[in-house]
Write a protein that holds these residues in place. Structure first.
Motif, short mmCIF file in Angstrom:
data_model
loop_
_atom_site.label_atom_id
_atom_site.label_comp_id
_atom_site.label_asym_id
_atom_site.label_seq_id
_atom_site.Cartn_x
_atom_site.Cartn_y
_atom_site.Cartn_z
N ARG A 1 0.84 -1.16 -0.01
CA ARG A 1 0.11 -0.03 0.07
C ARG A 1 0.73 1.27 -0.09
O ARG A 1 0.47 2.29 -0.70
N GLN A 2 1.85 1.20 0.99
CA GLN A 2 2.45 2.42 0.87
C GLN A 2 3.86 2.47 0.11
O GLN A 2 4.52 3.52 0.05
N SER B 1 -3.81 8.74 2.79
CA SER B 1 -3.80 8.90 1.30
C SER B 1 -3.60 10.23 1.14
O SER B 1 -3.76 11.32 1.91
N ARG C 1 -6.23 9.32 -4.31
CA ARG C 1 -6.11 8.23 -3.52
C ARG C 1 -4.81 7.44 -3.29
O ARG C 1 -4.70 6.45 -2.71
N SER C 2 -3.98 7.83 -3.77
CA SER C 2 -2.56 7.30 -3.59
C SER C 2 -1.82 7.62 -2.42
O SER C 2 -2.30 8.54 -1.81
N TYR C 3 -0.73 6.87 -2.16
CA TYR C 3 -0.08 7.29 -0.91
C TYR C 3 1.19 7.99 -1.16
O TYR C 3 1.86 7.87 -2.20
N ASP D 1 -6.69 12.20 2.19
CA ASP D 1 -6.81 12.34 3.72
C ASP D 1 -5.71 13.58 4.38
O ASP D 1 -5.85 14.03 5.27
N ASN D 2 -4.58 13.31 3.76
CA ASN D 2 -3.39 14.42 4.05
C ASN D 2 -4.22 15.85 3.91
O ASN D 2 -4.14 16.65 4.77
N ARG E 1 4.35 6.93 -3.18
CA ARG E 1 4.12 6.47 -4.40
C ARG E 1 4.30 7.73 -5.62
O ARG E 1 4.42 7.51 -6.94
N ARG F 1 -4.40 11.68 -8.52
CA ARG F 1 -3.68 11.04 -7.55
C ARG F 1 -4.40 11.03 -6.05
O ARG F 1 -3.45 10.73 -5.19
#
Lengths: 276, 249
Positions: free
Chosen positions: A272-273, B97, B135-137, B100-101, B140, B133
């Motif tokens: 995920r990360q 994500s 939903r990305s972390y 969320d940030n 990534r 982007r």
């Protein structure tokens, strides 16, 4: 379209890997046969098998040991949850900054030092036999409850230190970022620091969980009829050690899923990360 | 002239015996872009961290819209709601994500309902070119993308003042442009910005005012063409000469 060169290389790699699989199978088979023959031909083997691996006695003792294990599992579930919650509180207390919190910080430090250093067996005797001997009102006299309480006291100290290590491993810049957004100290800890800390110490937590699984069997010294005590009773009745082996193997089986769960969790986080 | 958004008055900051800020005073007015230049260790970052109350002052005041937020009786958490800061190393939260940030502060600090906060965040991410982007972390994303998320995060609660702390220093050269382009847009749209930077060319084009910090003192201040073109103070001249020799201006 792969080139002729690459196809030839792939074919070579495949043939090498087939060869290594074959070698591994062969050497394992030779080793297993050698060990098996040695053990079976050893002069003491029939006696070992008779008193440690007696199938009939194992089968006969299984129901009562399983019943005892069910008690261990219930103790494990309740203690596990209590330890997690209390350890988080203790760890948070130890990371408090500022003079107002000195008493709490000191209390947490003393608690951790004391209960991490105290041998678990002494703690069990003190809580399990010592507390009821005081004849105070409100003190339970159920050995399962008392044994569980001793386990919670000891493990909370360990797990609190694991949590604290995790909390302190989160870089101060994360706290700065959270505070700059207007989050107070409590929300910063809960939403930013703890989630990262818990993820980092997950392997250590699961390791302590496996240790707790086994140590739940120690409540038997107080007289609670758990898997260990049940095995002891069966052992005395048959004068044969097989019931101990059965109980031991059941504890091992209990630990295996936890280890696999830890692996799976680590992989999921990595995916995920994006790993580091 | 109206009251400045930010007024720094005689700020002193020491680490042990080392004086990092030695009585710095500085005003930033509404819609103004002020860049702070100076060599490494001159106190640029410390100044911004002091303004954001991440460091405790050893003397002096920080006034935000006339309110002394450096007063210990003022709740720093409340005062910070009027400011957003972007750090050199992004400091995004890796366990959340991108979305969320960006929505964390509006949701948790400002009490905006989640769906409304997410709508605003998606608008904002669209504006910084990262709508796809959400939903990305963070890990990534490239450095430039992460820094644009960090800018969106700092803008999410519409702060009066934006603090940018050497936000391109940790980026690969080819990623600096995308971040500076975004800052230029913010400047044009009338944001109030205090920015520490090594990008002299950018400071010259975008800043309304450039201040030169040396050894914890504010040595020179004025329009970019003056401070960067015809500096008065010998220390400024020396600094700029070295920058020119390094090919950075």
């Amino acid at each position: 379209m792969t080139s002729e060169l690459q196809r030839e290389r792939l074919a070579y790699k495949r043939s090498r890997s087939r060869r290594s699989t074959l070698v591994a199978l062969l050497s394992t088979a030779v080793f297993a046969v050698a060990v098996g023959v040695t053990v079976a031909r050893a002069p003491g083997w029939p006696r070992v098998r008779q008193s440690f691996f007696n199938v009939e006695i194992a089968w006969r003792s299984l129901p009562s040991i399983l019943e005892g294990l069910w008690l261990n599992l219930r103790v494990l579930a309740v203690c596990g949850v209590l330890i997690l919650v209390l350890a988080l509180v203790v760890a948070a207390m130890r990371t408090l900054r500022g003079p107002v919190w000195f008493p709490l910080r000191a209390l947490a430090t003393v608690y951790v030092d004391l209960f991490r250093g105290l041998p678990l067996i002494i703690l069990l005797y003190l809580v399990g036999f010592g507390l009821p001997a005081l004849r105070l009102t409100g003190v339970p006299n159920d050995f399962v409850v008392l044994g569980g309480a001793a386990l919670v006291l000891a493990y909370t100290a360990y797990v609190a230190e694991v949590f604290r290590a995790g909390i302190e491993s989160v870089h101060p810049s994360q706290v700065a970022a959270a505070r700059s957004l207007g989050l107070g100290p409590g929300k910063t800890l809960r939403l930013v620091v703890l989630p990262q800390a818990v993820r980092r110490v997950m392997p250590a937590l699961l390791n302590d969980f496996v240790a707790l699984q086994k140590d739940c069997g120690l409540i038997s010294v107080l007289g609670a009829v758990d898997a260990v005590r049940a095995a002891q009773i069966e052992q005395a009745r048959a004068f044969n050690f097989t019931p101990y082996v059965v109980a031991g193997l059941l504890f091992v089986l209990l630990a295996a899923p936890t280890a696999r769960f830890a692996d799976a969790l680590g992989r999921r986080l990595e995916r995920r990360q994006g790993g580091r | 002239m109206t009251e400045p958004v930010l007024s720094v008055r005689g700020v002193v900051k020491r680490y042990g015996d080392h004086v990092v800020l030695d009585g710095v005073s500085l005003d930033v007015h509404e819609h103004e872009v002020v860049t702070v230049i100076g060599s490494s260790g001159s106190g640029k970052s410390t100044l911004l961290r002091c303004v954001n109350l991440l460091e405790e002052l050893d003397d002096g005041q920080v006034l935000l819209d006339g309110l002394d937020v450096s007063d210990p009786r003022v709740d720093a958490d409340v005062a910070r709601r009027g400011m957003g800061i972007v750090f050199q190393a992004f400091n995004l939260f890796p366990h959340m994500s991108v979305l969320d940030n960006v929505t964390l502060a509006p949701r948790v600090v400002h009490g905006v309902p989640r769906d409304e906060a997410e709508r605003n965040a998606l608008d904002l991410l669209e504006r910084v070119g990262l709508g796809d982007r959400a939903r990305s972390y963070p890990e990534r994303l490239s450095g430039g993308q992460q820094q644009r998320v960090a800018i969106a995060r700092a803008l999410a609660y519409s702060p009066r003042l934006l603090l940018l702390d050497e936000i391109t220093s940790a980026l690969d050269p080819e990623l600096v442009g995308e971040v500076l382009a975004l800052v230029r847009e913010l400047a044009v749209s009338g944001r109030t910005i205090l920015m520490a930077t090594h990008e002299m060319g950018f400071a010259r084009q975008v800043a309304d005012r450039v201040v030169f910090l040396d050894g914890g003192r504010l040595v020179e201040s004025g329009p970019p063409e003056q401070v960067l073109g015809e500096p008065v103070h010998p220390r400024t001249r020396q600094f700029l000469r070295r920058i020119i020799e390094a090919g950075r201006l």
